[in-house]
Scaffold this motif. Structure first.
Motif, short mmCIF file in Angstrom:
data_model
loop_
_atom_site.label_atom_id
_atom_site.label_comp_id
_atom_site.label_asym_id
_atom_site.label_seq_id
_atom_site.Cartn_x
_atom_site.Cartn_y
_atom_site.Cartn_z
N HIS A 281 0.81 -1.22 0.00
CA HIS A 281 0.00 0.00 0.00
C HIS A 281 0.85 1.26 0.00
O HIS A 281 0.33 2.35 -0.26
N GLN B 241 1.30 0.24 -6.06
CA GLN B 241 0.31 1.29 -6.33
C GLN B 241 0.51 1.96 -7.68
O GLN B 241 -0.45 2.35 -8.33
N VAL C 200 -7.26 16.79 4.78
CA VAL C 200 -7.66 15.71 5.68
C VAL C 200 -6.56 14.64 5.61
O VAL C 200 -6.34 14.05 4.56
N ARG D 287 -4.03 11.65 8.02
CA ARG D 287 -3.51 11.13 9.28
C ARG D 287 -2.32 12.01 9.62
O ARG D 287 -1.60 12.44 8.72
N LYS E 265 2.89 13.26 4.93
CA LYS E 265 1.77 14.00 4.33
C LYS E 265 2.11 15.46 4.01
O LYS E 265 1.27 16.19 3.47
N SER F 46 -5.72 13.62 11.78
CA SER F 46 -6.24 12.63 12.74
C SER F 46 -5.09 11.90 13.42
O SER F 46 -4.09 11.56 12.77
N THR G 152 -9.98 12.87 15.17
CA THR G 152 -10.60 12.13 14.07
C THR G 152 -12.04 12.62 13.90
O THR G 152 -12.79 12.69 14.87
N VAL G 153 -12.37 12.98 12.67
CA VAL G 153 -13.73 13.43 12.37
C VAL G 153 -14.54 12.21 11.92
O VAL G 153 -14.01 11.34 11.22
N ARG H 297 -16.53 9.63 9.91
CA ARG H 297 -16.45 9.42 8.47
C ARG H 297 -17.66 9.98 7.73
O ARG H 297 -17.55 10.51 6.64
N LEU I 124 -17.24 13.59 6.63
CA LEU I 124 -16.18 14.00 5.70
C LEU I 124 -16.70 14.52 4.36
O LEU I 124 -16.25 15.56 3.88
N ASP J 256 3.57 9.45 -1.06
CA ASP J 256 2.37 8.72 -0.64
C ASP J 256 2.17 7.57 -1.63
O ASP J 256 2.35 7.76 -2.84
N GLY J 257 1.78 6.42 -1.09
CA GLY J 257 1.56 5.27 -1.97
C GLY J 257 0.52 5.61 -3.02
O GLY J 257 0.78 5.56 -4.22
N MET J 258 -0.68 5.99 -2.58
CA MET J 258 -1.73 6.42 -3.49
C MET J 258 -2.25 7.77 -3.02
O MET J 258 -2.02 8.78 -3.60
N ASN J 259 -2.99 7.79 -1.95
CA ASN J 259 -3.74 8.87 -1.31
C ASN J 259 -5.20 8.82 -1.73
O ASN J 259 -5.59 9.21 -2.83
N LEU J 260 -5.99 8.33 -0.81
CA LEU J 260 -7.42 8.15 -1.07
C LEU J 260 -8.23 9.41 -0.84
O LEU J 260 -9.32 9.56 -1.38
N GLU K 263 -11.62 10.77 -2.66
CA GLU K 263 -12.85 11.05 -1.91
C GLU K 263 -13.31 12.49 -2.20
O GLU K 263 -14.51 12.74 -2.37
C1 GDG Z 1 -2.15 4.00 3.19
C2 GDG Z 1 -1.11 4.63 2.25
C3 GDG Z 1 -2.79 4.51 0.40
C4 GDG Z 1 -8.24 10.60 7.44
N1 GDG Z 1 -8.55 11.40 8.48
C5 GDG Z 1 -9.74 11.00 8.92
C6 GDG Z 1 -10.17 9.92 8.14
N2 GDG Z 1 -9.23 9.70 7.23
C7 GDG Z 1 -9.34 8.67 6.18
C8 GDG Z 1 -9.46 9.30 4.82
C9 GDG Z 1 -8.97 8.17 3.94
C10 GDG Z 1 -7.97 7.46 4.83
O1 GDG Z 1 -8.21 7.86 6.17
C11 GDG Z 1 -6.54 7.88 4.52
O2 GDG Z 1 -6.14 7.22 3.38
P1 GDG Z 1 -4.86 7.70 2.58
O3 GDG Z 1 -4.82 6.95 1.31
O4 GDG Z 1 -4.95 9.16 2.36
O5 GDG Z 1 -3.60 7.43 3.51
P2 GDG Z 1 -3.01 6.31 4.55
O6 GDG Z 1 -3.82 6.20 5.77
O7 GDG Z 1 -1.60 6.73 4.76
O8 GDG Z 1 -3.08 4.91 3.77
C12 GDG Z 1 -1.81 5.42 1.14
C13 GDG Z 1 -3.70 3.78 1.35
O9 GDG Z 1 -2.96 3.10 2.37
C14 GDG Z 1 -4.56 2.75 0.63
O10 GDG Z 1 -3.79 1.84 -0.09
O11 GDG Z 1 -3.56 5.32 -0.48
O12 GDG Z 1 -0.85 5.94 0.25
O13 GDG Z 1 -0.22 5.48 2.98
O14 GDG Z 1 -10.00 7.27 3.63
O15 GDG Z 1 -10.78 9.68 4.59
N3 GDG Z 1 -11.34 9.29 8.32
C15 GDG Z 1 -12.13 9.72 9.33
N4 GDG Z 1 -11.78 10.76 10.14
C16 GDG Z 1 -10.61 11.42 9.97
O16 GDG Z 1 -10.32 12.36 10.73
N5 GDG Z 1 -13.30 9.11 9.55
#
Ligand code: GDG
Length: 462
Positions: free
Chosen positions: A157, A188, A264, A266, A271, A301, A342-343, A345, A348, A365-369, A373
């Motif tokens: 990931h 990714q 938004v 972590r 980041k 978060s 953390t807010v 979900r 969001l 970042d691997g992807m960034n979801l 979103e």
């Molecule tokens: C790893 C890789 C790859 C964030 N803050 C809150 C919250 N989030 C949710 C977002 C999103 C998820 O967390 C974060 O996903 P990301 O992809 O941005 O980053 P990582 O956590 O680092 O994930 C990454 C991913 O794996 C999937 O393969 O894309 O590159 O590092 O969904 O919405 N959700 C809530 N409250 C928050 O405050 N509920």
């Protein structure tokens, strides 16, 4: 249909929305095959806890969840130490933050061996096993050593760095060799595959059989990019659900005289949060028309709070956002709302939708979801603009975003200004193209691509 077995550090109940898109997507495939999800329970057993190391079995619909606890020592060396103190920083190009403590690798191996032992007892001969992420790179090698011959795939990931950076991990040869115990390895982005291919070409005796096929250590391995997506329908539903709409209406009214920017993330040094705040400061200095108007809501978060680098980052962000507010704020306007919480979900999408601009500016970042979103949550008739780091895996797919180099403060501030000024028709065109791609390559597409490719690998004798 073969039973699907998913293995990841943490296990989520796929029926709960709060588990997120990945759990939903994997959950669907697990449901369809009556599958098994195996991982750490999230619990730490202190020495002498009764039942230490027991396997916990639960069912969630048609899916079986199997989890194990970790001892304090294993948790500290496998999870905090090697996974998050060595592999996470190095794979994100942050050699300066890695803690190469020689004691960690023992715990990493021990937990992978323990996982393999516990899992092996649950496996059936024709299971298909899909292992996730950097915590579990050597899992297949451990399973193979126990005689498991099932088809096994691995998905990383996070990014894979170039060979010279990867070589900073003292056990890099062992780690990369371990990958050859899988039949398929997914990354990714194409950049990650290129790094893998270069590593294998220069550091191993592998023969490159084709663009995605490598032979070494008596084993043929396929490696390809499978860019992960989000569950678009689920996120669109969340956007139009009551909580999402209430959040949108509330924020729209509250900030009706302002122009909102949203971040938004972590709270993680990958980041690019301090660099983002620097770019905001530059925006306010260079384009004073934004004074009294542009407002960044930055959700950071909490995550991995017990790793030192995270505590330092937290302090830096608090001080930087405080300084910007102190320098530029007015009685009725503060440029930064920094929220270290953390807010929920379900809130969001409303936040994303009310924002004129999203700042998704990781250093790596691997992807960034979040980028995906944000796109799904927009109103197509009046969409916001995505400012996206070229160092996020998502930049390979999301070309119609405004791509920036987050180390270049001036360039990023200019891109934010351009996003704030962008005419409606350009915003619409860009958004339409982005939404199409996010929709076409959603998380279900990703899962299917990976599982089809895994099923297509030739059965080999291991
Ligand atoms: C790893 C890789 C790859 C964030 N803050 C809150 C919250 N989030 C949710 C977002 C999103 C998820 O967390 C974060 O996903 P990301 O992809 O941005 O980053 P990582 O956590 O680092 O994930 C990454 C991913 O794996 C999937 O393969 O894309 O590159 O590092 O969904 O919405 N959700 C809530 N409250 C928050 O405050 N509920």
């Amino acid at each position: 249909m073969n039973r699907l077995v998913v293995v990841s550090n943490r296990v989520a109940d796929p029926r709960k929305t709060a588990s997120g898109g990945l759990a939903v997507a994997l959950g669907q495939a697990l449901e369809a095959s009556g599958g098994l999800w195996f991982g750490w329970s999230g619990r730490i057993d202190e020495p002498g806890t009764p039942g230490e190391g027991d396997l916990h079995l639960q069912t969630a619909g048609k899916v079986q969840l199997a989890t194990v606890d970790l001892s304090r020592e294993d948790h500290d060396s496998y999870y905090l130490g090697y996974s998050n103190g060595v592999l996470w920083p190095v794979f994100h190009y942050r050699l300066d933050l890695a803690d190469f403590d020689a004691g960690y690798i023992g715990g990493y191996r021990r937990v992978n061996q323990m996982f393999a032992r516990k899992l092996a007892g649950l496996l059936k001969p024709d299971d298909v096993i899909w292992v996730h992420d950097y915590h579990l790179i050597p899992l297949a090698a451990e399973l193979r050593a126990m005689g498991c011959k099932q088809r096994m795939g691995f998905f990383l990931h996070i990014p894979l760095p170039p060979p010279l950076i990867l070589a900073a991990v003292p056990q890099h040869e062992w780690l990369m060799r371990s990958l050859f115990a899988y039949d398929l390895v997914g990354f990714q982005s194409n950049a990650d595959v290129a790094h893998f291919s270069r590593y294998v070409g220069t550091e191993t005796p592998a023969i490159v059989l084709g663009e995605h096929e490598f032979r070494a250590f008596g084993k043929t391995l396929r490696a390809r990019a499978f860019p992960i997506g989000i569950d678009v329908d689920e996120f669109a539903q969340l956007t139009h659900a009551k909580d999402g709409q209430d959040m949108y209406a509330q924020m729209r009214d509250e900030y009706s005289r302002r122009r909102l920017l949203i971040g938004v993330d972590r709270l993680d040094y990958s980041k690019g949060l301090p660099q983002r705040l620097k770019a905001l400061r530059q925006l306010l200095e260079k384009y004073p028309e934004n004074l009294g108007s542009a407002t960044l809501i930055q959700i950071a978060s909490p995550s991995r709070e017990s790793v030192d680098a995270y505590a330092t980052l937290r302090q830096e962000l608090e001080s930087k956002s405080g300084a910007i507010n102190g320098n530029f704020g007015e009685l009725d306007w503060m440029p930064v709302r920094y929220i270290h919480r953390t807010v929920a979900r379900k809130k969001l999408p409303g936040l994303y939708r009310v924002a004129r601009v999203a700042l998704v500016t990781p250093l790596r970042d691997g992807m960034n979801l979040v980028a995906k979103e944000f796109i799904v949550a927009q109103d197509p008739a009046d969409p916001g603009v995505l400012v996206l780091s070229r160092f996020a895996g998502a930049a390979e797919q999301l070309k119609e975003a405004l791509l920036v180099n987050p180390y270049d403060t001036d360039g990023t501030a200019e891109a934010i200004q351009r996003a704030l000024q962008m005419p409606l028709d350009e915003r619409q065109q860009r958004h339409q193209a982005l939404l199409q791609r996010v929709r076409d390559e959603d998380v279900h597409w990703w899962r299917q691509q990976f599982l089809d490719a895994l099923a297509a690998t030739e059965a080999e004798t291991h």
